[in-house]
Design an enzyme around this catalytic site. Sequence first.
Site, short mmCIF file in Angstrom:
data_model
loop_
_atom_site.label_atom_id
_atom_site.label_comp_id
_atom_site.label_asym_id
_atom_site.label_seq_id
_atom_site.Cartn_x
_atom_site.Cartn_y
_atom_site.Cartn_z
N GLY A 154 14.42 -0.18 -1.79
CA GLY A 154 13.86 0.96 -1.06
C GLY A 154 13.42 0.51 0.33
N ILE A 156 10.90 -1.24 1.52
CA ILE A 156 10.50 -2.64 1.75
C ILE A 156 11.66 -3.60 1.48
CG2 ILE A 156 8.89 -4.47 1.04
CD1 ILE A 156 6.86 -2.16 0.41
N THR A 235 5.59 -8.95 -4.15
CA THR A 235 4.65 -8.19 -3.30
C THR A 235 4.57 -6.74 -3.77
OG1 THR A 235 6.44 -7.66 -1.76
CG2 THR A 235 5.06 -9.57 -1.20
N SER A 236 5.10 -6.45 -4.99
CA SER A 236 5.17 -5.04 -5.42
C SER A 236 3.89 -4.63 -6.14
CB SER A 236 6.42 -4.81 -6.27
OG SER A 236 6.36 -5.51 -7.49
N ARG A 237 3.85 -4.82 -7.45
CA ARG A 237 2.64 -4.58 -8.24
C ARG A 237 2.55 -5.69 -9.27
NH1 ARG A 237 0.97 -2.12 -4.76
NH2 ARG A 237 0.34 0.06 -4.62
N GLU A 266 -6.85 -7.40 -10.38
CA GLU A 266 -7.28 -7.69 -9.01
C GLU A 266 -8.73 -7.27 -8.83
OE1 GLU A 266 -4.51 -5.87 -6.33
OE2 GLU A 266 -2.84 -7.05 -7.07
N HIS A 285 -3.41 -9.34 -1.99
CA HIS A 285 -2.92 -7.95 -1.94
C HIS A 285 -3.20 -7.32 -0.56
CE1 HIS A 285 -1.92 -4.08 -4.34
NE2 HIS A 285 -1.40 -4.06 -3.11
P1 NAD Z 1 10.43 2.62 -2.39
O1 NAD Z 1 10.12 3.76 -3.30
O2 NAD Z 1 10.88 2.88 -1.01
O3 NAD Z 1 11.55 1.68 -3.09
C1 NAD Z 1 11.50 1.31 -4.42
C2 NAD Z 1 12.94 1.03 -4.88
O4 NAD Z 1 12.88 0.56 -6.23
C3 NAD Z 1 13.82 2.29 -4.87
O5 NAD Z 1 15.00 2.04 -4.12
C4 NAD Z 1 14.11 2.52 -6.33
O6 NAD Z 1 15.43 3.03 -6.52
C5 NAD Z 1 13.99 1.13 -6.91
N1 NAD Z 1 13.72 1.13 -8.35
C6 NAD Z 1 13.00 2.03 -9.06
N2 NAD Z 1 13.00 1.67 -10.36
C7 NAD Z 1 13.74 0.54 -10.45
C8 NAD Z 1 14.10 -0.30 -11.55
N3 NAD Z 1 13.71 -0.04 -12.80
N4 NAD Z 1 14.86 -1.39 -11.28
C9 NAD Z 1 15.26 -1.67 -10.01
N5 NAD Z 1 14.97 -0.89 -8.94
C10 NAD Z 1 14.21 0.19 -9.17
O7 NAD Z 1 9.12 1.69 -2.43
P2 NAD Z 1 8.67 0.63 -1.34
O8 NAD Z 1 7.87 1.34 -0.29
O9 NAD Z 1 9.83 -0.21 -0.95
O10 NAD Z 1 7.61 -0.22 -2.21
C11 NAD Z 1 8.04 -1.18 -3.13
C12 NAD Z 1 6.85 -1.77 -3.86
O11 NAD Z 1 5.92 -2.36 -2.94
C13 NAD Z 1 6.02 -0.76 -4.68
O12 NAD Z 1 5.64 -1.37 -5.90
C14 NAD Z 1 4.76 -0.60 -3.88
O13 NAD Z 1 3.68 -0.26 -4.72
C15 NAD Z 1 4.60 -2.00 -3.30
N6 NAD Z 1 3.71 -2.07 -2.13
C16 NAD Z 1 2.92 -3.17 -2.01
C17 NAD Z 1 2.08 -3.30 -0.92
C18 NAD Z 1 1.24 -4.52 -0.74
O14 NAD Z 1 0.25 -4.47 0.02
N7 NAD Z 1 1.59 -5.64 -1.35
C19 NAD Z 1 2.02 -2.26 0.04
C20 NAD Z 1 2.87 -1.16 -0.10
C21 NAD Z 1 3.72 -1.07 -1.19
#
Ligand code: NAD
Length: 321
Positions: A154, A156, A235-237, A266, A285
């Site tokens: 997505g 990121i 860096t996701s969750r 956390e 985070h």
């Molecule tokens: P996004 O929604 O733009 O992209 C997520 C991608 O994951 C999508 O392309 C989706 O198709 C794919 N996806 C969904 N389920 C899946 C699965 N089972 N297997 C493989 N791919 C799958 O999200 P983003 O903005 O790129 O954010 C990604 C992650 O980063 C999220 O977990 C978000 O919570 C986290 N995040 C972390 C911080 C931080 O401070 N560390 C800040 C913002 C977001």
Amino acid sequence: MSQFKVIVTDDRFKSYKEEEDVLKEIDAEVEVHNLETEQEAIKVLRSADALLVNLYPLKGKAIKKLSQCRVISRYGVGYDNVDVEAATSAGIWVARVPDYSFEDVSDQALALLLGCIRKIPYKDRRIREGGWNLKDEQPVHRIKGRTLGLIGYGAIGKTFHKKISGLGLARVLVYDPIIEHNIIREAGAEPVDFDTLLKESDYISIHVPLNDETRGMIGEKEIFRMKRDAILINTSRGQVLREKALYNALKEGRINSAGLDVFEKEPLPGDSPLRTLDNVILSDHTGFYSEESIVELKTKAARNVLEVLKGGKPIYPVNQV
Ligand code: NAD
């Protein structure tokens, strides 16, 4: 007296200049509070035309008592602290800011990965203790020719891919079953299944949302499929990754190292065994954070309010009213 009153429910910023700059167009004043009790919320929020909410839990009871509020704009991507159903029933828009930090989180993922590859934090610690000539303890391998695996492509994941493209990687593999394969191919990566990504990647970076399918998607079984010198970045969750399995793998040298910005719990508990390992880089985070991302967040949260008070709909609506 101003035409509109916009109330900030909980104060987490040093100033509200961005919000005031956006909202002066409609002569709206910004009033900042630090609400604690529901009773206080009901009393204070009665006069609000719009709310800007950070972490304050805005429950149905307080929402039902809002007499003139037209929009609740959350500072951030998630909105689980706002009772959306209650807002919808009351005819109030709920809005969020989904896209303020993809540049910053992808910077963080890249920094963690480069830190793991070049062992920078490890070397820094040893040098401060008087060490030198550390190459034998933790061999460093060249990036050129390596394979990166991205789980989730997505905002990121894609941005991270663009940023890392100049480093000489041989292949970039993507596992994302939701987006079309030609989007991945056109970006210069290879769509693959989960197992191939785990087996063939030297570096793995996780960028999926947390949901029922992704919770615990990397556990012991998945880590055992990875190469012995794999580097894992999250860096996701935190709950996407089974932390105990990762700890065991890092301790036993089943994989090379990991860079983590997010954790199952956390703040990371003081007695977390991850703190004892040399082959993990920890951050707090704050991948989302940069001075620039905060300006973007505040400006966009205020624009959601502006659009509604001007008679339209939020830029990033969560519900429909
Ligand atoms: P996004 O929604 O733009 O992209 C997520 C991608 O994951 C999508 O392309 C989706 O198709 C794919 N996806 C969904 N389920 C899946 C699965 N089972 N297997 C493989 N791919 C799958 O999200 P983003 O903005 O790129 O954010 C990604 C992650 O980063 C999220 O977990 C978000 O919570 C986290 N995040 C972390 C911080 C931080 O401070 N560390 C800040 C913002 C977001």
